[in-house]
Design a protein around this motif. Structure first.
Motif, PDB file in Angstrom:
ATOM      1  N   GLY A  64       7.404   2.931  -5.762  1.00 20.18           N
ATOM      2  CA  GLY A  64       6.591   1.765  -5.435  1.00 20.18           C
ATOM      3  C   GLY A  64       7.114   0.501  -6.067  1.00 20.18           C
ATOM      4  N   GLY A  65       6.431  -0.601  -5.776  1.00 16.96           N
ATOM      5  CA  GLY A  65       6.856  -1.878  -6.325  1.00 16.96           C
ATOM      6  C   GLY A  65       5.683  -2.814  -6.498  1.00 16.96           C
ATOM      7  N   THR A  66       5.984  -4.024  -6.939  1.00 19.17           N
ATOM      8  CA  THR A  66       4.946  -5.018  -7.203  1.00 19.17           C
ATOM      9  C   THR A  66       4.526  -5.756  -5.948  1.00 19.17           C
ATOM     10  OG1 THR A  66       6.595  -6.737  -7.663  1.00 19.17           O
ATOM     11  CG2 THR A  66       5.866  -5.361  -9.526  1.00 19.17           C
ATOM     12  N   GLY A 106       3.712  -5.682   4.440  1.00 22.43           N
ATOM     13  CA  GLY A 106       4.529  -6.879   4.589  1.00 22.43           C
ATOM     14  C   GLY A 106       5.505  -6.700   5.731  1.00 22.43           C
ATOM     15  N   ALA A 107       5.825  -7.816   6.427  1.00 24.76           N
ATOM     16  CA  ALA A 107       6.777  -7.775   7.545  1.00 24.76           C
ATOM     17  C   ALA A 107       7.658  -9.018   7.473  1.00 24.76           C
ATOM     18  CB  ALA A 107       6.033  -7.722   8.876  1.00 24.76           C
ATOM     19  N   TYR A 108       8.987  -8.819   7.528  1.00 23.64           N
ATOM     20  CA  TYR A 108       9.919  -9.924   7.283  1.00 23.64           C
ATOM     21  C   TYR A 108      11.116  -9.837   8.241  1.00 23.64           C
ATOM     22  CZ  TYR A 108       7.197  -9.667   3.020  1.00 23.64           C
ATOM     23  OH  TYR A 108       6.151  -9.615   2.134  1.00 23.64           O
ATOM     24  N   ASP A 180       2.613   1.026   2.427  1.00 26.22           N
ATOM     25  CA  ASP A 180       1.880   1.861   1.470  1.00 26.22           C
ATOM     26  C   ASP A 180       1.653   3.218   2.133  1.00 26.22           C
ATOM     27  OD1 ASP A 180       1.689  -0.493  -0.008  1.00 26.22           O
ATOM     28  OD2 ASP A 180      -0.372  -0.902   0.629  1.00 26.22           O
ATOM     29  N   PHE A 181       1.854   4.301   1.388  1.00 24.53           N
ATOM     30  CA  PHE A 181       1.643   5.623   1.972  1.00 24.53           C
ATOM     31  C   PHE A 181       1.483   6.673   0.888  1.00 24.53           C
ATOM     32  CE2 PHE A 181       6.141   5.332   1.189  1.00 24.53           C
ATOM     33  CZ  PHE A 181       6.566   6.618   0.869  1.00 24.53           C
ATOM     34  N   VAL A 182       0.953   7.813   1.295  1.00 20.87           N
ATOM     35  CA  VAL A 182       0.841   8.967   0.400  1.00 20.87           C
ATOM     36  C   VAL A 182       1.867   9.994   0.860  1.00 20.87           C
ATOM     37  CG1 VAL A 182      -0.626  10.821  -0.448  1.00 20.87           C
ATOM     38  CG2 VAL A 182      -1.606   8.561  -0.024  1.00 20.87           C
ATOM     39  N   PRO A 183       2.872  10.313   0.028  1.00 23.44           N
ATOM     40  CA  PRO A 183       3.899  11.282   0.429  1.00 23.44           C
ATOM     41  C   PRO A 183       3.295  12.639   0.763  1.00 23.44           C
ATOM     42  CG  PRO A 183       4.578  10.098  -1.539  1.00 23.44           C
ATOM     43  CD  PRO A 183       3.137   9.761  -1.310  1.00 23.44           C
ATOM     44  N   ASN A 192       3.810  -0.628  -1.662  1.00 25.71           N
ATOM     45  CA  ASN A 192       4.880  -1.615  -1.436  1.00 25.71           C
ATOM     46  C   ASN A 192       6.281  -0.998  -1.441  1.00 25.71           C
ATOM     47  OD1 ASN A 192       2.941  -3.776  -1.409  1.00 25.71           O
ATOM     48  ND2 ASN A 192       2.864  -3.614  -3.631  1.00 25.71           N
ATOM     49  N   HIS A 193       6.447   0.101  -0.718  1.00 20.77           N
ATOM     50  CA  HIS A 193       7.783   0.693  -0.591  1.00 20.77           C
ATOM     51  C   HIS A 193       8.687  -0.240   0.214  1.00 20.77           C
ATOM     52  CE1 HIS A 193      11.013   3.520   0.068  1.00 20.77           C
ATOM     53  NE2 HIS A 193      10.952   3.249   1.359  1.00 20.77           N
ATOM     54  N   LYS A 194       9.882  -0.489  -0.302  1.00 22.65           N
ATOM     55  CA  LYS A 194      10.865  -1.349   0.352  1.00 22.65           C
ATOM     56  C   LYS A 194      12.102  -0.508   0.690  1.00 22.65           C
ATOM     57  CE  LYS A 194       9.554  -5.152  -2.736  1.00 22.65           C
ATOM     58  NZ  LYS A 194      10.012  -5.997  -3.852  1.00 22.65           N
TER      59      LYS A 194
END
Length: 204
Positions: A64-66, A106-108, A180-183, A192-194
């Motif tokens: 995960g991330g910030t 997020g979408a970029y 965001d997800f649950v493995p 916030n997985h990138k």
């Protein structure tokens, strides 16, 4: 009387000998058990290390991330999956990721790269890591970089990644998503997985 005492002494000595033999056997059994536990632990560690190497080190990925994004990264104007959308993932960047539900955070719009590099912490070389975006490279110049080009990574998705020199394996201009997800193999949510590309997602 002396005969009885002698026989009693023999019986006592025999019982003591049996007791000591039993203790020694128990100690040997415990030693074998401890050695077996050590062997099993070593085998399991080796198996995990082999699995990590086969998967390009993905088992060590920071889950995960910030939610912070690199400077200059632009939000997508009309993404196929807006923030808050529930999607299905079709990517195996990490164990337990493929085929599970995720929520877009997020979408970029950017250029994404798969890269190969040797971590700065002495870990095994990582092949075809997906994904690093253009804004996570040091002074990359204009996008897209061509396969075979080299760049220094600013991303910290995995230990030893930041500061490593990477070779570009592939490049594509697309929408990338934080999710965001649950493995599948865990009950702890990854935040916030990138990054996940648009073609690695589908509507539920």
């Amino acid at each position: 009387m002396k005969g009885r005492l002698k026989r009693h002494g023999i019986i006592t000595a025999g019982a003591l000998a049996l007791f000591l033999a039993g203790c020694q056997a128990g100690e040997k059994t415990e030693d074998r058990g401890a050695a077996g536990d050590t062997d099993n632990a070593t085998t399991e560690q080796s198996r995990q290390e082999d699995s990590s190497a086969e998967n390009g080190g993905m088992d060590h990925m920071m889950h995960g991330g910030t939610g912070e994004v690199p400077e200059g990264l632009k939000e997508a104007g009309s993404p196929a999956y807006p923030v808050g959308t529930k999607v299905m993932m079709h990517a195996d960047h990490m164990p337990g990721m493929d085929g599970v539900e995720a929520t877009v955070s997020g979408a970029y719009e950017t250029t994404v790269y798969s890269v190969s590099y040797t971590p700065t912490d002495g870990s095994e070389p990582v092949k075809d890591h997906k994904w690093v975006i253009h804004e996570e490279l040091e002074n990359p110049g204009d996008a897209p970089l061509k396969p075979g080009a080299t760049a220094v990574l600013k991303a910290d998705h995995m230990p030893g990644m930041e500061g490593a020199e990477a070779t570009i394996d592939s490049a594509q201009q697309t929408t990338v998503y934080m999710v965001d997800f649950v493995p599948e193999d865990s009950d702890q949510e990854v935040k916030n997985h990138k990054w996940v590309t648009e073609d690695e997602l589908s509507a539920e």
